[in-house]
Scaffold this motif. Structure first.
Motif, PDB file in Angstrom:
ATOM      1  N   PHE A   1       0.739  -1.265  -0.005  1.00 15.21           N
ATOM      2  CA  PHE A   1      -0.105  -0.039   0.071  1.00 15.21           C
ATOM      3  C   PHE A   1       0.891   1.177  -0.107  1.00 15.21           C
ATOM      4  O   PHE A   1       2.000   1.319   0.142  1.00 15.21           O
ATOM      5  CB  PHE A   1      -0.867   0.014   1.105  1.00 15.21           C
ATOM      6  N   PHE A   2       0.421   2.428  -0.355  1.00 15.23           N
ATOM      7  CA  PHE A   2       1.200   3.604  -0.296  1.00 15.23           C
ATOM      8  C   PHE A   2       0.162   4.829  -0.291  1.00 15.23           C
ATOM      9  O   PHE A   2      -1.161   4.528  -0.495  1.00 15.23           O
ATOM     10  CB  PHE A   2       1.955   3.726  -1.522  1.00 15.23           C
ATOM     11  N   GLY A   3       0.715   6.075   0.010  1.00 18.13           N
ATOM     12  CA  GLY A   3      -0.064   7.204   0.031  1.00 18.13           C
ATOM     13  C   GLY A   3      -0.450   7.560   1.422  1.00 18.13           C
ATOM     14  O   GLY A   3      -1.332   8.407   1.684  1.00 18.13           O
ATOM     15  N   GLU A   4      -0.083   6.682   2.602  1.00 15.53           N
ATOM     16  CA  GLU A   4      -0.844   6.934   3.828  1.00 15.53           C
ATOM     17  C   GLU A   4       0.007   8.202   4.678  1.00 15.53           C
ATOM     18  O   GLU A   4      -0.791   8.607   5.438  1.00 15.53           O
ATOM     19  CB  GLU A   4      -0.549   5.702   4.605  1.00 15.53           C
ATOM     20  N   ILE A   5       0.900   8.653   4.127  1.00 19.28           N
ATOM     21  CA  ILE A   5       1.585   9.693   4.937  1.00 19.28           C
ATOM     22  C   ILE A   5       0.608  11.278   4.373  1.00 19.28           C
ATOM     23  O   ILE A   5       0.325  11.551   5.464  1.00 19.28           O
ATOM     24  CB  ILE A   5       2.894   9.862   4.138  1.00 19.28           C
ATOM     25  N   ALA A   6       0.317  11.073   3.319  1.00 19.54           N
ATOM     26  CA  ALA A   6      -0.442  12.139   2.839  1.00 19.54           C
ATOM     27  C   ALA A   6      -1.805  12.238   3.604  1.00 19.54           C
ATOM     28  O   ALA A   6      -2.583  13.183   3.920  1.00 19.54           O
ATOM     29  CB  ALA A   6      -0.613  12.380   1.493  1.00 19.54           C
ATOM     30  N   LEU A   7      -2.245  11.020   3.562  1.00 22.00           N
ATOM     31  CA  LEU A   7      -3.732  10.526   4.050  1.00 22.00           C
ATOM     32  C   LEU A   7      -3.782  11.096   5.459  1.00 22.00           C
ATOM     33  O   LEU A   7      -4.722  11.788   5.989  1.00 22.00           O
ATOM     34  CB  LEU A   7      -4.184   9.261   3.939  1.00 22.00           C
ATOM     35  N   ILE A   8      -2.908  10.969   6.272  1.00 22.67           N
ATOM     36  CA  ILE A   8      -2.709  11.253   7.764  1.00 22.67           C
ATOM     37  C   ILE A   8      -2.362  12.564   7.931  1.00 22.67           C
ATOM     38  O   ILE A   8      -3.357  13.242   8.735  1.00 22.67           O
ATOM     39  CB  ILE A   8      -1.279  10.426   8.352  1.00 22.67           C
ATOM     40  N   LYS A   9      -1.586  13.166   7.184  1.00 25.10           N
ATOM     41  CA  LYS A   9      -1.053  14.552   7.546  1.00 25.10           C
ATOM     42  C   LYS A   9      -1.646  15.592   6.401  1.00 25.10           C
ATOM     43  O   LYS A   9      -1.486  16.727   6.651  1.00 25.10           O
ATOM     44  CB  LYS A   9       0.522  14.663   7.497  1.00 25.10           C
ATOM     45  N   SER A  10      -2.310  15.119   5.400  1.00 29.06           N
ATOM     46  CA  SER A  10      -2.739  16.094   4.325  1.00 29.06           C
ATOM     47  C   SER A  10      -1.581  17.076   4.092  1.00 29.06           C
ATOM     48  O   SER A  10      -1.861  18.298   3.924  1.00 29.06           O
ATOM     49  CB  SER A  10      -3.836  17.196   5.171  1.00 29.06           C
ATOM     50  N   VAL A  11      -0.518  16.426   3.536  1.00 30.64           N
ATOM     51  CA  VAL A  11       0.622  17.302   3.129  1.00 30.64           C
ATOM     52  C   VAL A  11       0.748  16.842   1.557  1.00 30.64           C
ATOM     53  O   VAL A  11       0.051  15.891   1.341  1.00 30.64           O
ATOM     54  CB  VAL A  11       2.006  16.896   4.233  1.00 30.64           C
ATOM     55  N   THR A  12       1.831  17.366   1.000  1.00 32.17           N
ATOM     56  CA  THR A  12       2.108  17.081  -0.367  1.00 32.17           C
ATOM     57  C   THR A  12       2.807  15.826  -0.353  1.00 32.17           C
ATOM     58  O   THR A  12       3.353  15.114   0.428  1.00 32.17           O
ATOM     59  CB  THR A  12       3.178  18.099  -0.954  1.00 32.17           C
ATOM     60  N   ARG A  13       2.675  15.088  -1.561  1.00 29.69           N
ATOM     61  CA  ARG A  13       3.477  13.805  -1.613  1.00 29.69           C
ATOM     62  C   ARG A  13       4.863  13.900  -1.476  1.00 29.69           C
ATOM     63  O   ARG A  13       5.541  14.752  -2.094  1.00 29.69           O
ATOM     64  CB  ARG A  13       3.037  13.197  -2.931  1.00 29.69           C
ATOM     65  N   SER A  14       5.436  12.927  -0.901  1.00 26.81           N
ATOM     66  CA  SER A  14       6.782  12.743  -0.480  1.00 26.81           C
ATOM     67  C   SER A  14       7.590  12.094  -1.362  1.00 26.81           C
ATOM     68  O   SER A  14       8.828  11.818  -1.415  1.00 26.81           O
ATOM     69  CB  SER A  14       7.043  12.240   1.060  1.00 26.81           C
ATOM     70  N   ALA A  15       7.028  11.443  -2.509  1.00 27.25           N
ATOM     71  CA  ALA A  15       7.561  10.587  -3.663  1.00 27.25           C
ATOM     72  C   ALA A  15       6.560  10.354  -4.532  1.00 27.25           C
ATOM     73  O   ALA A  15       5.499  10.754  -4.428  1.00 27.25           O
ATOM     74  CB  ALA A  15       7.808   9.247  -2.974  1.00 27.25           C
ATOM     75  N   SER A  16       7.132   9.772  -5.897  1.00 29.70           N
ATOM     76  CA  SER A  16       6.237   9.707  -7.022  1.00 29.70           C
ATOM     77  C   SER A  16       5.777   8.176  -7.133  1.00 29.70           C
ATOM     78  O   SER A  16       6.942   7.495  -6.717  1.00 29.70           O
ATOM     79  CB  SER A  16       6.872  10.353  -8.364  1.00 29.70           C
ATOM     80  N   ILE A  17       4.795   7.875  -7.395  1.00 31.47           N
ATOM     81  CA  ILE A  17       4.471   6.399  -7.818  1.00 31.47           C
ATOM     82  C   ILE A  17       4.074   6.417  -9.160  1.00 31.47           C
ATOM     83  O   ILE A  17       3.312   6.937  -9.597  1.00 31.47           O
ATOM     84  CB  ILE A  17       3.490   6.095  -6.901  1.00 31.47           C
TER      85      ILE A  17
END
Length: 219
Positions: free
Chosen positions: A156-172
């Motif tokens: 899974f991926f994308g949980e950082i932005a989901l939790i913090k509502s910040v910009t993406r820290s990497a590209s997928i």
């Protein structure tokens, strides 16, 4: 003329027996009609045909969404639960989750298909959704496009932005055709009060992944 008639009849018979084949034929015919009026690059035409062929051969995306939409509301929820239950239980984040949680998540996860070379999101994009990989492979890329990792079925991926509502820290970026389930931020917000233990697990995973990205950038 006779050969054309026979082929047409055979296609008609097959399409009636298999709605996926029928849908494929309709898509190809739509592309053909579009090309008569608009000029599309050959490379783009090939990518579109490849996508249609994937949906025809792989079938999951068409079968699941079309099948569920054909059901009355009284059957749709329960069927959606059973279609997704085994996959959700295999996700490490949701180990030991209650049946109630799995049921609620199963109703909310949306199926999407990613094509080879497609970016699910890019570094710096505003983030809001989290993704779970049903099939296929994707690569994680850093700020400058450097390779970081490969993601595959069950990841899974994308949980950082989901939790913090910040910009993406990497590209997928998709390496192959991929089937993904999407957990929308709105759904996640509804889960916070109802299932704090699961939210805590997602937050912990987000912190670990974020720290790894920070450590990598410091090297």
């Amino acid at each position: 003329g006779v050969i054309g008639y026979l082929i047409g009849s055979l296609v008609s018979i097959l399409s009636k027996k298999d709605p996926v084949v029928s849908n494929y034929i309709e898509n190809v015919e739509l592309l053909t009609h579009t090309l008569k009026r608009r000029d599309l690059p050959v490379s783009l035409q090939k990518r579109i045909l490849s996508y249609y062929s994937y949906l025809r051969d792989e079938r999951m995306g068409y079968d699941e969404s079309t099948f569920l939409e054909s059901l009355p509301e009284s059957l749709k929820d329960e069927t959606s639960f059973h279609l997704k239950k085994d996959f959700i239980e295999e996700i490490h984040l949701f180990k030991n989750a209650s049946d109630k949680f799995i049921y609620e998540v199963a109703l909310k996860l949306e199926l999407v298909v990613a094509i080879p070379g497609e970016y699910i999101f890019k570094y710096g994009d505003h983030g809001k959704d989290m993704y779970f990989i049903i099939s296929g492979q994707l690569q994680v890329l850093g700020k400058d496009g450097e390779f970081i990792n490969i993601l595959k079925e069950g990841d899974f991926f994308g949980e950082i932005a989901l939790i913090k509502s910040v910009t993406r820290s990497a590209s997928i970026k998709a390496i192959s055709y991929c089937n993904l389930y999407v957990l929308k931020s709105q759904t996640f917000k509804q889960m916070i009060d109802l299932h704090p233990e699961i939210v805590e697990q997602i937050e912990e995973k987000a912190k670990l992944r974020e720290q790894r990205l920070v450590d990598r950038n410091l090297r």
